[in-house]
Write a protein that holds these residues in place. Structure first.
Motif, mmCIF file in Angstrom:
data_model
loop_
_atom_site.group_PDB
_atom_site.id
_atom_site.type_symbol
_atom_site.label_atom_id
_atom_site.label_comp_id
_atom_site.label_asym_id
_atom_site.label_seq_id
_atom_site.Cartn_x
_atom_site.Cartn_y
_atom_site.Cartn_z
ATOM 1 N N TYR A 118 0.861 -1.183 0.000
ATOM 2 C CA TYR A 118 0.000 0.000 0.000
ATOM 3 C C TYR A 118 0.892 1.227 0.000
ATOM 4 C CZ TYR A 118 -3.517 3.419 1.415
ATOM 5 O OH TYR A 118 -4.339 4.516 1.450
ATOM 6 N N ASN A 119 0.960 1.910 -1.116
ATOM 7 C CA ASN A 119 1.771 3.114 -1.187
ATOM 8 C C ASN A 119 1.042 4.164 -2.010
ATOM 9 O OD1 ASN A 119 2.210 2.554 -3.961
ATOM 10 N ND2 ASN A 119 3.954 1.239 -3.443
ATOM 11 N N GLU A 120 1.706 5.289 -2.223
ATOM 12 C CA GLU A 120 1.046 6.423 -2.860
ATOM 13 C C GLU A 120 0.781 6.214 -4.352
ATOM 14 O OE1 GLU A 120 3.483 9.826 -2.543
ATOM 15 O OE2 GLU A 120 5.169 8.970 -3.642
ATOM 16 N N ASP A 121 1.227 5.093 -4.893
ATOM 17 C CA ASP A 121 0.990 4.807 -6.308
ATOM 18 C C ASP A 121 -0.248 3.939 -6.517
ATOM 19 O OD1 ASP A 121 1.942 5.362 -8.929
ATOM 20 O OD2 ASP A 121 2.538 3.261 -9.111
ATOM 21 N N LEU A 122 -0.924 3.557 -5.446
ATOM 22 C CA LEU A 122 -2.124 2.726 -5.547
ATOM 23 C C LEU A 122 -3.268 3.560 -6.127
ATOM 24 C CD1 LEU A 122 -3.121 -0.177 -4.813
ATOM 25 C CD2 LEU A 122 -4.021 0.822 -2.706
ATOM 26 N N GLY A 170 -6.509 3.276 -6.048
ATOM 27 C CA GLY A 170 -7.588 3.593 -5.116
ATOM 28 C C GLY A 170 -7.226 4.739 -4.188
ATOM 29 N N TYR A 171 -5.977 4.742 -3.728
ATOM 30 C CA TYR A 171 -5.522 5.830 -2.863
ATOM 31 C C TYR A 171 -5.531 7.158 -3.616
ATOM 32 C CZ TYR A 171 -2.211 8.944 -0.547
ATOM 33 O OH TYR A 171 -1.608 10.032 0.022
ATOM 34 N N LEU A 172 -5.024 7.169 -4.833
ATOM 35 C CA LEU A 172 -4.959 8.402 -5.606
ATOM 36 C C LEU A 172 -6.354 8.949 -5.895
ATOM 37 C CD1 LEU A 172 -2.165 7.382 -8.141
ATOM 38 C CD2 LEU A 172 -1.945 8.994 -6.246
ATOM 39 N N GLY A 229 -9.146 8.228 -4.216
ATOM 40 C CA GLY A 229 -9.780 8.610 -2.957
ATOM 41 C C GLY A 229 -9.253 9.928 -2.424
ATOM 42 N N ARG A 230 -7.923 10.064 -2.419
ATOM 43 C CA ARG A 230 -7.357 11.295 -1.869
ATOM 44 C C ARG A 230 -7.745 12.507 -2.706
ATOM 45 N NH1 ARG A 230 -1.388 12.627 0.600
ATOM 46 N NH2 ARG A 230 -1.678 14.889 0.662
#
Length: 326
Positions: free
Chosen positions: A180-184, A186-188, A190-191
């Motif tokens: 789980y890092n900033e390249d995921l 879903g994270y991008l 969502g954020r």
């Protein structure tokens, strides 16, 4: 050495891997008739003197006109000119009908609203196999910050610029075992969503509204008459839902009203509030366009639309008029 059989179709597909811009080349035939065609074979030759080239199939009906033309113009099309590209790629129609033209250095047609334009004097024509290669001296040029239309693998495409800062892969923090890092993705997604919504929440707080109220008002601004079940069907994907108590609150704020025992609709105050929310969202979008550029935002929208289509769990069409009252 044995001759290897050459697959022309595979060769064409391999060439399609090279993404190009889309241009329209224009000139005047000897009798003064304007001619034009769509081409993606445009390229630069020299900066000093300024020279460019493009190529034309020997089978083209326009070969004679361009071969005898003293001047021709190259128009690098912008993303909103796809229809114009299609029109000039077709045969047997008045390509210049309805096309906005401007006065240029020569009498060759000069199309308006392009990403860039190069007005050229025809210098020399070279034989290039099944094509003729036209080399011209650039007499004048102009450009404007319009995202260019591009072409790849037989389809129109959009471009998106990478971040300017170079990424040093060796300095990246070690990812945990869960990866789980900033390249995921879903994270991008969502954020970016919550950071944009953060600005909106300041407006909600002033009106004592929650996220679910905002979603409900937005949906009802499009689908004008809904019962609670229909409304929540449209909100399922957000993870939010509205209850009878929420609807009572919105009624008490004169934002919605009951049409009958089950259905609700926006009041004039509710519609004004929703439009205020939309105006705020559009203001945030305009700021993003200023920061990222029109082309990147358009490319982002296109990718998000594709993502929404691929991940759609079967939500009802929010913009469908089927359930709207007559």
């Amino acid at each position: 050495m044995a001759q290897v059989e050459f697959d022309n179709q595979a060769f064409r597909q391999a060439l399609g891997s090279f993404t190009t811009g889309v241009t329209i080349i224009t000139a005047n035939a000897p009798d003064g008739t304007p001619v034009g065609l769509t081409a993606n074979s445009f390229n630069s030759v020299s900066l000093d003197p300024p020279m460019v080239l493009w190529s034309l199939a020997k089978t083209s009906l326009s070969v004679a006109a361009f071969s005898e033309a003293e001047h021709w113009n190259v128009h690098v099309l912008s993303q909103h000119q796809q229809d114009l590209s299609n029109s000039f790629a077709a045969k047997g129609e008045d390509k210049f009908s309805g096309t906005k033209l401007e006065t240029g250095i020569s009498s060759a047609p000069l199309i308006a609203d392009c990403s860039a334009r190069f007005q050229c004097r025809n210098m020399v024509t070279h034989d290039g196999g099944d094509h003729l290669i036209f080399i011209g001296e650039v007499l004048g040029f102009d450009h404007q910050p319009l995202p260019p239309l591009v072409f790849q693998q037989g389809q129109y495409a959009m471009t998106a610029r990478k971040p300017w800062e170079a990424v040093n892969l060796s300095s990246e923090p070690t990812a945990p075992e869960c990866s789980y890092n900033e390249d995921l993705l879903g994270y991008l997604l969502g954020r970016s969503h919550f950071q944009m919504l953060y600005r909106m929440r300041k407006v909600f707080d002033e009106q004592a509204l929650e996220d679910s109220h905002f979603f409900a008002l937005s949906v009802m601004n499009i689908q004008q008459k809904l019962d609670l079940e229909q409304l929540n069907t449209h909100l399922d994907y957000t993870g939010h839902s509205v209850s009878e108590d929420d609807m009572k609150f919105l009624v008490s704020q004169d934002l919605i009203s009951k049409v009958d025992e089950e259905s609700y609709q926006l009041t004039s105050s509710g519609r004004e509030t929703s439009l205020h929310h939309i105006a705020q969202a559009k203001a945030i979008e305009e700021e993003l366009i200023d920061e990222l550029g029109v082309g990147d935002v358009m490319a982002l929208k296109l990718l998000l639309k594709r993502l929404i289509h691929k991940t759609d769990p079967g939500l009802p069409d929010l913009w469908s008029t089927q359930d709207k009252p007559l």
